[in-house]
Scaffold this motif. Structure first.
Motif, PDB file in Angstrom:
ATOM      1  N   MET A 211     -33.708   2.113  11.548  1.00 48.65           N
ATOM      2  CA  MET A 211     -32.316   1.689  11.770  1.00 48.65           C
ATOM      3  C   MET A 211     -31.360   2.781  11.280  1.00 48.65           C
ATOM      4  N   LEU A 212     -30.382   3.108  12.098  1.00 47.66           N
ATOM      5  CA  LEU A 212     -29.413   4.129  11.736  1.00 47.66           C
ATOM      6  C   LEU A 212     -28.431   3.568  10.714  1.00 47.66           C
ATOM      7  N   ILE A 213     -28.343   4.214   9.569  1.00 49.28           N
ATOM      8  CA  ILE A 213     -27.435   3.778   8.510  1.00 49.28           C
ATOM      9  C   ILE A 213     -26.120   4.539   8.663  1.00 49.28           C
ATOM     10  N   PRO A 214     -24.991   3.859   8.792  1.00 50.37           N
ATOM     11  CA  PRO A 214     -23.722   4.546   9.012  1.00 50.37           C
ATOM     12  C   PRO A 214     -23.324   5.373   7.796  1.00 50.37           C
ATOM     13  N   PRO A 215     -22.619   6.483   8.014  1.00 46.76           N
ATOM     14  CA  PRO A 215     -22.204   7.332   6.889  1.00 46.76           C
ATOM     15  C   PRO A 215     -21.399   6.601   5.826  1.00 46.76           C
ATOM     16  N   ALA A 216     -20.652   5.577   6.209  1.00 44.66           N
ATOM     17  CA  ALA A 216     -19.858   4.838   5.227  1.00 44.66           C
ATOM     18  C   ALA A 216     -20.728   4.254   4.124  1.00 44.66           C
ATOM     19  N   ALA A 217     -22.015   4.034   4.414  1.00 44.97           N
ATOM     20  CA  ALA A 217     -22.914   3.434   3.438  1.00 44.97           C
ATOM     21  C   ALA A 217     -23.471   4.445   2.450  1.00 44.97           C
ATOM     22  N   TRP A 218     -23.540   5.719   2.844  1.00 45.18           N
ATOM     23  CA  TRP A 218     -24.151   6.710   1.945  1.00 45.18           C
ATOM     24  C   TRP A 218     -23.221   7.868   1.547  1.00 45.18           C
ATOM     25  N   PHE A 219     -22.085   8.005   2.201  1.00 46.67           N
ATOM     26  CA  PHE A 219     -21.143   9.049   1.783  1.00 46.67           C
ATOM     27  C   PHE A 219     -20.227   8.461   0.726  1.00 46.67           C
ATOM     28  N   THR A 220     -20.772   8.305  -0.457  1.00 45.50           N
ATOM     29  CA  THR A 220     -20.079   7.635  -1.554  1.00 45.50           C
ATOM     30  C   THR A 220     -20.774   7.988  -2.858  1.00 45.50           C
ATOM     31  N   GLY A 221     -20.084   7.792  -3.991  1.00 41.66           N
ATOM     32  CA  GLY A 221     -20.656   8.121  -5.290  1.00 41.66           C
ATOM     33  C   GLY A 221     -20.601   9.606  -5.583  1.00 41.66           C
ATOM     34  N   PHE A 222     -21.358  10.050  -6.582  1.00 43.38           N
ATOM     35  CA  PHE A 222     -21.443  11.469  -6.923  1.00 43.38           C
ATOM     36  C   PHE A 222     -22.575  12.095  -6.123  1.00 43.38           C
ATOM     37  N   ILE A 223     -22.223  12.989  -5.232  1.00 39.29           N
ATOM     38  CA  ILE A 223     -23.187  13.669  -4.366  1.00 39.29           C
ATOM     39  C   ILE A 223     -23.276  15.128  -4.815  1.00 39.29           C
ATOM     40  N   PRO A 224     -24.455  15.600  -5.205  1.00 40.28           N
ATOM     41  CA  PRO A 224     -24.565  16.972  -5.709  1.00 40.28           C
ATOM     42  C   PRO A 224     -24.454  18.014  -4.603  1.00 40.28           C
ATOM     43  N   ASP A 225     -23.737  19.077  -4.899  1.00 40.24           N
ATOM     44  CA  ASP A 225     -23.665  20.261  -4.051  1.00 40.24           C
ATOM     45  C   ASP A 225     -24.710  21.222  -4.608  1.00 40.24           C
ATOM     46  N   LEU A 226     -25.885  21.277  -3.975  1.00 41.91           N
ATOM     47  CA  LEU A 226     -27.020  21.995  -4.551  1.00 41.91           C
ATOM     48  C   LEU A 226     -26.876  23.511  -4.434  1.00 41.91           C
ATOM     49  N   PRO A 227     -27.257  24.242  -5.490  1.00 40.47           N
ATOM     50  CA  PRO A 227     -27.327  25.696  -5.402  1.00 40.47           C
ATOM     51  C   PRO A 227     -28.582  26.119  -4.645  1.00 40.47           C
ATOM     52  N   THR A 228     -28.594  27.365  -4.206  1.00 41.92           N
ATOM     53  CA  THR A 228     -29.769  27.928  -3.544  1.00 41.92           C
ATOM     54  C   THR A 228     -30.493  28.836  -4.529  1.00 41.92           C
ATOM     55  N   PRO A 229     -31.685  28.479  -4.981  1.00 42.49           N
ATOM     56  CA  PRO A 229     -32.407  29.341  -5.943  1.00 42.49           C
ATOM     57  C   PRO A 229     -32.946  30.601  -5.262  1.00 42.49           C
ATOM     58  N   PHE A 230     -32.889  31.715  -5.982  1.00 44.85           N
ATOM     59  CA  PHE A 230     -33.462  32.971  -5.507  1.00 44.85           C
ATOM     60  C   PHE A 230     -34.519  33.448  -6.493  1.00 44.85           C
ATOM     61  N   ASP A 231     -35.524  34.149  -5.985  1.00 41.73           N
ATOM     62  CA  ASP A 231     -36.554  34.704  -6.862  1.00 41.73           C
ATOM     63  C   ASP A 231     -36.231  36.151  -7.214  1.00 41.73           C
ATOM     64  N   ALA A 232     -37.159  36.820  -7.887  1.00 44.45           N
ATOM     65  CA  ALA A 232     -36.911  38.189  -8.356  1.00 44.45           C
ATOM     66  C   ALA A 232     -36.749  39.170  -7.206  1.00 44.45           C
ATOM     67  N   ALA A 233     -37.255  38.810  -6.034  1.00 39.76           N
ATOM     68  CA  ALA A 233     -37.148  39.691  -4.871  1.00 39.76           C
ATOM     69  C   ALA A 233     -35.946  39.323  -3.993  1.00 39.76           C
ATOM     70  N   ASP A 234     -35.080  38.440  -4.475  1.00 38.19           N
ATOM     71  CA  ASP A 234     -33.875  37.997  -3.778  1.00 38.19           C
ATOM     72  C   ASP A 234     -34.187  37.128  -2.565  1.00 38.19           C
ATOM     73  N   ALA A 235     -35.394  36.577  -2.522  1.00 44.16           N
ATOM     74  CA  ALA A 235     -35.745  35.616  -1.472  1.00 44.16           C
ATOM     75  C   ALA A 235     -35.466  34.205  -1.976  1.00 44.16           C
ATOM     76  N   ILE A 236     -35.314  33.269  -1.069  1.00 44.35           N
ATOM     77  CA  ILE A 236     -35.088  31.879  -1.464  1.00 44.35           C
ATOM     78  C   ILE A 236     -36.357  31.323  -2.107  1.00 44.35           C
ATOM     79  N   ASP A 237     -36.203  30.733  -3.269  1.00 41.41           N
ATOM     80  CA  ASP A 237     -37.308  30.111  -3.986  1.00 41.41           C
ATOM     81  C   ASP A 237     -37.413  28.659  -3.505  1.00 41.41           C
ATOM     82  N   LEU A 238     -38.208  28.444  -2.460  1.00 46.28           N
ATOM     83  CA  LEU A 238     -38.288  27.122  -1.848  1.00 46.28           C
ATOM     84  C   LEU A 238     -38.940  26.096  -2.774  1.00 46.28           C
ATOM     85  N   LYS A 239     -39.864  26.536  -3.615  1.00 46.00           N
ATOM     86  CA  LYS A 239     -40.491  25.600  -4.553  1.00 46.00           C
ATOM     87  C   LYS A 239     -39.460  25.051  -5.524  1.00 46.00           C
ATOM     88  N   ALA A 240     -38.636  25.941  -6.075  1.00 47.16           N
ATOM     89  CA  ALA A 240     -37.587  25.500  -7.006  1.00 47.16           C
ATOM     90  C   ALA A 240     -36.565  24.624  -6.283  1.00 47.16           C
TER      91      ALA A 240
END
Length: 305
Positions: free
Chosen positions: A1-30
């Motif tokens: 069932m499609l949940i409308p945005p009004a139901a989940w666009f609420t509260g404190f929503i984190p703006d996630l950082p993008t982790p990088f490794d020592a080689a400046d690649a994205i650290d997908l595990k982190a």
């Protein structure tokens, strides 16, 4: 069932950082671990490839990879809001289409920076992006970065289309929800984009916040929101005051301070991409002091206080 945005666009929503490794690649595990931590904390949604995610330094392919990873981790347990950040409308469309293909639940589209479009230009920019995809669009107004704000009148014209479901308001003006809500659909959601004024924004009728500090203290942020919604403003204000020193650090040096804070917790490297550089020693000490001010047992143990 499609949940409308009004139901989940609420509260404190984190703006996630993008982790990088020592080689400046994205650290997908982190990155996957950051997503899972927020899912476990019970957030309704996660923002990726936006302000804290250093979106302008990510290639389109990297952004799609980050979004797909978030979608795979979420497995429908939380919604994924993907940034489509560009001041070139054609490039923003490309990013939005990639986000849709990667499984995002919505895209976030910001007022174009640097080229300073007039209001008619903003209107055309957002409508053109929305017309190119089938996803809900969340608008992002951040005058400190774009120099020109999204005018109330322009917002009202945009929401004539129900595809525009919410606003991330980085203006710091806490009166906007109260001022405009009567002229907007009941399903439209206002979220603060500024941790400093998030408490006042929510208390004055806002629906939540897109937050950097929620990356570090998601449970505390959820408690603050719950207290406000229950009318326990004194308790919410007290908890928010505990976060103010950390919020000040994050806002001064975003997202380097956020990455350093998460590094203290052992969750990711503090590495950034130019033109953002890691924190200097004095700023690092400020983040550690701010952690102690939260007086959260888990965080204090992590910094050895």
């Amino acid at each position: 069932m499609l949940i409308p945005p009004a139901a989940w666009f609420t509260g404190f929503i984190p703006d996630l950082p993008t982790p990088f490794d020592a080689a400046d690649a994205i650290d997908l595990k982190a990155f996957a671990a950051l997503c899972e931590r927020q899912v476990a904390a019970g957030v309704p949604a996660i923002v990726v490839c936006e302000t804290a995610g250093e979106a302008p330094t990510l290639s389109p392919a990297e952004q799609e990879l980050v979004i797909r990873t978030a979608v795979d981790v979420a497995r429908g347990r939380v919604r994924i809001i993907a940034g489509a950040v560009s001041n070139a409308t054609s490039h923003a469309i490309e990013l939005a289409r990639r986000a849709e293909a990667a499984g995002a639940d919505a895209v976030m589209s910001v007022v174009p920076a640097y080229n300073k479009p007039m209001q008619e230009g903003m209107l055309a920019h957002f409508r053109t992006i929305a017309g190119a995809i089938g996803l809900p669009v969340i608008l992002h107004d951040n005058p400190s970065r774009t120099l020109r704000p999204l005018a109330d009148e322009t917002l009202l014209r945009l929401v004539e289309s129900r595809q525009f479901v919410g606003l991330r308001d980085g203006s710091g003006n806490i009166t906007r929800p109260m001022r405009l809500s009567r002229n907007l659909p009941a399903s439209f959601r206002f979220l603060s984009g500024d941790d400093t004024t998030a408490f006042g924004f929510i208390a004055d009728g806002g629906d939540g916040a897109i937050s950097e500090v929620a990356n570090i203290a998601p449970d505390l942020c959820r408690t603050i929101f719950s207290h406000v919604r229950q009318g326990r403003l004194q308790s919410a204000r007290y908890l928010h005051k505990r976060l103010i020193p950390l919020i000040a650090c994050l806002s001064r040096e975003s997202p380097a301070a956020l990455k350093y804070g998460l590094n203290i917790l052992g969750l990711m490297s503090a590495a950034t991409r130019l033109p953002i550089v890691p924190l200097d020693a004095a700023a690092q000490r400020g983040v550690v002091r701010a952690f102690a001010a939260i007086a959260d047992e888990e965080l204090i143990d992590s910094v050895g206080a």
